[in-house]
Design a protein around this motif. Structure first.
Motif, PDB file in Angstrom:
ATOM      1  N   LEU A  14       2.947   3.872   8.759  1.00 11.80           N
ATOM      2  CA  LEU A  14       2.168   2.723   9.231  1.00 11.80           C
ATOM      3  C   LEU A  14       1.135   3.146  10.262  1.00 11.80           C
ATOM      4  N   VAL A  15       1.530   4.030  11.172  1.00 12.78           N
ATOM      5  CA  VAL A  15       0.635   4.430  12.265  1.00 12.78           C
ATOM      6  C   VAL A  15      -0.378   5.469  11.802  1.00 12.78           C
ATOM      7  N   PHE A  16       0.074   6.498  11.062  1.00 17.53           N
ATOM      8  CA  PHE A  16      -0.798   7.634  10.734  1.00 17.53           C
ATOM      9  C   PHE A  16      -1.125   7.764   9.240  1.00 17.53           C
ATOM     10  N   GLY A  17      -0.632   6.866   8.407  1.00 17.46           N
ATOM     11  CA  GLY A  17      -0.940   6.922   6.986  1.00 17.46           C
ATOM     12  C   GLY A  17      -0.199   8.043   6.276  1.00 17.46           C
ATOM     13  N   LYS A  18      -0.735   8.396   5.089  1.00 14.52           N
ATOM     14  CA  LYS A  18      -0.104   9.444   4.277  1.00 14.52           C
ATOM     15  C   LYS A  18      -1.002  10.659   4.101  1.00 14.52           C
TER      16      LYS A  18
ATOM     17  N   LEU B 116      -6.478   2.810   5.128  1.00 18.52           N
ATOM     18  CA  LEU B 116      -5.138   2.503   5.626  1.00 18.52           C
ATOM     19  C   LEU B 116      -4.110   3.476   5.042  1.00 18.52           C
ATOM     20  N   TYR B 117      -4.252   3.783   3.777  1.00 18.69           N
ATOM     21  CA  TYR B 117      -3.337   4.730   3.126  1.00 18.69           C
ATOM     22  C   TYR B 117      -3.507   6.126   3.723  1.00 18.69           C
ATOM     23  N   SER B 118      -4.738   6.521   4.009  1.00 19.49           N
ATOM     24  CA  SER B 118      -5.022   7.870   4.508  1.00 19.49           C
ATOM     25  C   SER B 118      -4.695   8.048   5.980  1.00 19.49           C
ATOM     26  N   PHE B 119      -5.147   7.094   6.812  1.00 15.69           N
ATOM     27  CA  PHE B 119      -5.093   7.259   8.265  1.00 15.69           C
ATOM     28  C   PHE B 119      -4.130   6.305   8.959  1.00 15.69           C
ATOM     29  N   GLY B 120      -3.536   5.378   8.221  1.00 10.17           N
ATOM     30  CA  GLY B 120      -2.671   4.394   8.840  1.00 10.17           C
ATOM     31  C   GLY B 120      -3.479   3.354   9.598  1.00 10.17           C
ATOM     32  N   TYR B 121      -2.764   2.447  10.242  1.00 14.10           N
ATOM     33  CA  TYR B 121      -3.443   1.341  10.942  1.00 14.10           C
ATOM     34  C   TYR B 121      -4.110   1.813  12.225  1.00 14.10           C
TER      35      TYR B 121
ATOM     36  N   HIS C 217      -4.610  11.959  -7.456  1.00 14.57           N
ATOM     37  CA  HIS C 217      -3.944  11.031  -8.383  1.00 14.57           C
ATOM     38  C   HIS C 217      -4.937  10.027  -8.950  1.00 14.57           C
ATOM     39  N   GLY C 218      -6.206  10.423  -9.007  1.00 13.16           N
ATOM     40  CA  GLY C 218      -7.251   9.517  -9.471  1.00 13.16           C
ATOM     41  C   GLY C 218      -8.008   8.927  -8.292  1.00 13.16           C
ATOM     42  N   ARG C 219      -9.072   8.215  -8.591  1.00 15.73           N
ATOM     43  CA  ARG C 219      -9.870   7.573  -7.548  1.00 15.73           C
ATOM     44  C   ARG C 219      -9.083   6.425  -6.940  1.00 15.73           C
ATOM     45  N   PHE C 220      -8.832   6.489  -5.632  1.00  9.66           N
ATOM     46  CA  PHE C 220      -7.919   5.551  -4.984  1.00  9.66           C
ATOM     47  C   PHE C 220      -8.354   4.108  -5.184  1.00  9.66           C
ATOM     48  N   THR C 221      -9.648   3.824  -4.986  1.00  6.48           N
ATOM     49  CA  THR C 221     -10.113   2.436  -5.057  1.00  6.48           C
ATOM     50  C   THR C 221     -10.082   1.876  -6.471  1.00  6.48           C
ATOM     51  N   ARG C 222      -9.915   2.731  -7.473  1.00  9.15           N
ATOM     52  CA  ARG C 222      -9.722   2.255  -8.857  1.00  9.15           C
ATOM     53  C   ARG C 222      -8.216   2.256  -9.117  1.00  9.15           C
ATOM     54  N   THR C 223      -7.526   1.303  -8.493  1.00 16.20           N
ATOM     55  CA  THR C 223      -6.064   1.318  -8.426  1.00 16.20           C
ATOM     56  C   THR C 223      -5.390   1.177  -9.782  1.00 16.20           C
ATOM     57  N   ALA C 224      -6.080   0.557 -10.744  1.00 15.73           N
ATOM     58  CA  ALA C 224      -5.471   0.338 -12.052  1.00 15.73           C
ATOM     59  C   ALA C 224      -5.148   1.658 -12.752  1.00 15.73           C
ATOM     60  N   THR C 225      -5.922   2.699 -12.476  1.00 15.30           N
ATOM     61  CA  THR C 225      -5.719   3.993 -13.142  1.00 15.30           C
ATOM     62  C   THR C 225      -5.268   5.083 -12.180  1.00 15.30           C
ATOM     63  N   ALA C 226      -5.162   4.772 -10.898  1.00 14.64           N
ATOM     64  CA  ALA C 226      -4.747   5.770  -9.899  1.00 14.64           C
ATOM     65  C   ALA C 226      -3.223   5.819  -9.791  1.00 14.64           C
ATOM     66  N   GLY C 227      -2.715   6.924  -9.271  1.00 11.17           N
ATOM     67  CA  GLY C 227      -1.266   7.098  -9.194  1.00 11.17           C
ATOM     68  C   GLY C 227      -0.762   7.243  -7.773  1.00 11.17           C
ATOM     69  N   TYR C 228      -1.065   6.268  -6.924  1.00 15.58           N
ATOM     70  CA  TYR C 228      -0.625   6.340  -5.521  1.00 15.58           C
ATOM     71  C   TYR C 228       0.532   5.380  -5.228  1.00 15.58           C
ATOM     72  N   GLY C 229       1.120   4.845  -6.274  1.00 14.12           N
ATOM     73  CA  GLY C 229       2.263   3.960  -6.085  1.00 14.12           C
ATOM     74  C   GLY C 229       1.888   2.569  -5.636  1.00 14.12           C
ATOM     75  N   ILE C 230       0.663   2.140  -5.925  1.00 13.57           N
ATOM     76  CA  ILE C 230       0.195   0.815  -5.510  1.00 13.57           C
ATOM     77  C   ILE C 230       0.070  -0.069  -6.748  1.00 13.57           C
TER      78      ILE C 230
ATOM     79  N   LEU D 130       0.830  -1.208   0.000  1.00  7.89           N
ATOM     80  CA  LEU D 130       0.000   0.000   0.000  1.00  7.89           C
ATOM     81  C   LEU D 130       0.866   1.259   0.000  1.00  7.89           C
ATOM     82  N   ASN D 131       2.153   1.072  -0.255  1.00  9.67           N
ATOM     83  CA  ASN D 131       3.102   2.190  -0.306  1.00  9.67           C
ATOM     84  C   ASN D 131       3.256   2.862   1.067  1.00  9.67           C
ATOM     85  N   LEU D 132       3.121   2.067   2.129  1.00 10.78           N
ATOM     86  CA  LEU D 132       3.352   2.538   3.497  1.00 10.78           C
ATOM     87  C   LEU D 132       4.633   1.879   3.996  1.00 10.78           C
ATOM     88  N   HIS D 133       5.641   2.660   4.310  1.00 15.50           N
ATOM     89  CA  HIS D 133       6.953   2.077   4.610  1.00 15.50           C
ATOM     90  C   HIS D 133       7.479   2.467   5.989  1.00 15.50           C
ATOM     91  N   SER D 134       7.480   3.746   6.312  1.00 17.48           N
ATOM     92  CA  SER D 134       8.043   4.181   7.593  1.00 17.48           C
ATOM     93  C   SER D 134       7.064   3.891   8.731  1.00 17.48           C
TER      94      SER D 134
END
Length: 386
Positions: free
Chosen positions: A270-274, A310-315, A284-297, A262-266
């Motif tokens: 992990l805790v607070f998302g991006k 998870l990407y927005s708010f972390g775990y 970068h496009g609609r997140f849940t349409r990952t095939a055309t979105a540009g979030y590095g997933i 999910l492009n979460l590394h540090s």
């Protein structure tokens, strides 16, 4: 709503719900201060997508002790639902059921929603609402009204309710009503099968003719469902070593447990998302349409809203949000009904749009179900004692 009502702990779980919401709020704003974004957009997300559920909870909780208020609010909700059904019928008559008309899909009755997620959850929650409001018994007219709610889904060519609407209807009258009872399970099975068959024939995506009232072919339905969720047509392929799980809502489930995908590394990510801003504005496009979105997933097709959370708010933020939703639903005195709604909430969260609790339309229905059900239980106990 009096703001003091938030701090009046009238109900058993009020303190827990307040605590969870305040912890989620702290996590939400820490994420904002870490990653920034337009404050108006962030406030809109906080107040109208998440905060409003908390406010409605405290506004509606008096229904648990006020029968007349419960009847009034229920009547208003029912009227609004009738309007949605009527407008959906108008939509079908003028536009038809066409999965290719993307511009019309998000129009759900009088509601406009990206991806038409409300057309997925509202019919199912409306069914539960009507069953509760009618004291768990349907006469002939009630059956007609209850089944009419699925028109909302048909009008936006939604597929998930074709399975879940009859399934939930079946569970309400069998498991929730009587527990595990063979007679009741057999009694309501024919109408459930009939609703499923009719639903498949009415949805062009689910029948091999790709048209309204096409042929019913259960193999075609299962093949379509597996391709949609997992990118393969055979269940055995999902469990093979060569299976590529980077496709579809089902494959996306694996990503939730592998944060680097999910492009979460540090540790901070992990805790607070991006941050919520880019996802909320579809920068970068609609997140849940990952095939055309540009979030590095590296994922194809669609992904459930859990990935966006998870990407927005972390775990941490995502876990607090899920616990808040489950605690609200868990307030139901009828634990069998609570299990059904929690199951549907988790399915929607993991694979779809996270709208059972965190869309205003569905949240109002769910919270009414919780408090009205509890009020009826109190009345039943009171009558039994007397």
């Amino acid at each position: 709503l009096s703001w003091s009502n938030i701090f009046k702990f009238k109900l058993k779980n009020d303190r827990y719900i307040n605590l969870l919401f305040f912890l989620f709020s702290a996590s939400f704003w820490i994420t904002y201060f870490l990653y920034g974004g337009n404050i108006i957009t962030i406030l809109s997300q906080y107040l109208f997508k998440y905060g409003l559920v908390f406010i409605i909870y405290h506004y509606f909780k008096d229904i648990e002790f006020n029968v007349y208020r419960g009847k009034y609010v229920g009547s208003v909700i029912l009227t609004v639902l009738f309007i949605q059904v009527f407008l959906s019928i108008i939509k079908v008559l003028f536009i038809g059921i066409n999965t290719n008309i993307g511009i019309y899909e998000p129009i759900v009755g009088s509601i406009s929603a990206g991806g038409a997620g409300t057309a997925v959850v509202v019919p199912v929650m409306a069914l539960i609402f009507y069953w509760v409001f009618k004291n768990r018994k349907f006469d002939r007219k009630d059956w007609f009204v209850a089944i009419s709610f699925i028109i909302i889904a048909f009008a936006s060519a939604k597929r998930q309710p074709i399975v879940f609407f009859p399934l939930i209807l079946y569970l309400l009258f069998s498991y929730v009503q009587k527990g595990i009872n063979i007679f009741n399970m057999a009694k309501y099975l024919p109408i459930v099968i009939l609703l499923f068959v009719v639903g498949v024939k009415l949805n062009p995506s689910f029948n091999p003719d790709n048209k309204v009232w096409g042929r019913f072919d259960i193999n075609y339905v299962t093949d379509y469902a597996f391709r949609y969720y997992f990118g393969v047509s055979e269940p055995s392929e999902v469990f093979s070593e060569s299976y590529d799980y980077s496709y579809g809502r089902g494959g996306g489930l694996i990503y939730y447990f592998q944060p680097h995908k999910l492009n979460l590394h540090s540790f901070e990510e992990l805790v607070f998302g991006k941050g919520r801003y880019e996802v909320a504005t579809s920068a970068h496009g609609r997140f849940t349409r990952t095939a055309t979105a540009g979030y590095g997933i590296q994922h194809g097709g669609l992904m459930g809203e859990a990935g966006a959370m998870l990407y927005s708010f972390g775990y941490l933020g995502t876990l607090l949000m899920v616990l808040l939703a489950i605690t609200i639903i868990g307030k139901l005195n009828d634990k069998r009904l609570a299990v059904i709604i929690i199951f549907y909430y988790l399915w929607d969260f993991l694979f779809y749009y996270n709208q059972v609790i965190f869309s205003n339309q569905s949240a109002i229905i769910v919270l009414f179900i919780v408090f009205y059900t509890n009020s009826q239980n109190y009345i039943t106990k009171s009558n039994t004692m007397h």
